[in-house]
Design an enzyme around this catalytic site. Sequence first.
Site: not given
Length: 170
Positions: A79, A82, A127, A130, A150
């Site tokens: 991510c 984070c 995610c 976060c 995707c």
Amino acid sequence: MNRRTVLKGFAAAPVLPLMPGCTRVVGEAEIPVTPLNKPRKEWRGLVSTRAYEILFEEATERPESSNLIYETREGTYLCAACYLPLFESRHKYESWTGWPSFTEPIAGHIATKIDFKMIWPRTEYHCVRCGGHQGHVFNDGPPPRGERWCNNGYALKFVPVEDALPALRG
């Protein structure tokens, strides 16, 4: 120390409730991931303007705008906010859609919700740590799972296998 050992060390406490709107966490993490309690505006100084729009305002980048669609090295996709690992390169494939695509995420690191922004329902994913918007999952991927995760390239950070994964950012 190998990557599996490093990935196991990324979590600490029991899982807290999902971010608003998300309905489920995909898979069960080996060690539960603790969601951050951080206001979205605090991410502005940590990510680019475009990444912020995608991650925290749920925008979508133009097809082929991220160099990550051309990334073929072994490694881990994190991510961009984070740094939680979300995908392993062995699950990346060329979907010819213009966005980085994967056959499956790292278990317990993604949460999903249904969105109706395009009129018909789609499964959006974030995610789990976060709450950053990553992309959408579709049922038109390759066997054996048939899934296409995707992802917006600006929402990811790639770390080659020979480099150490960065510490989680919070």
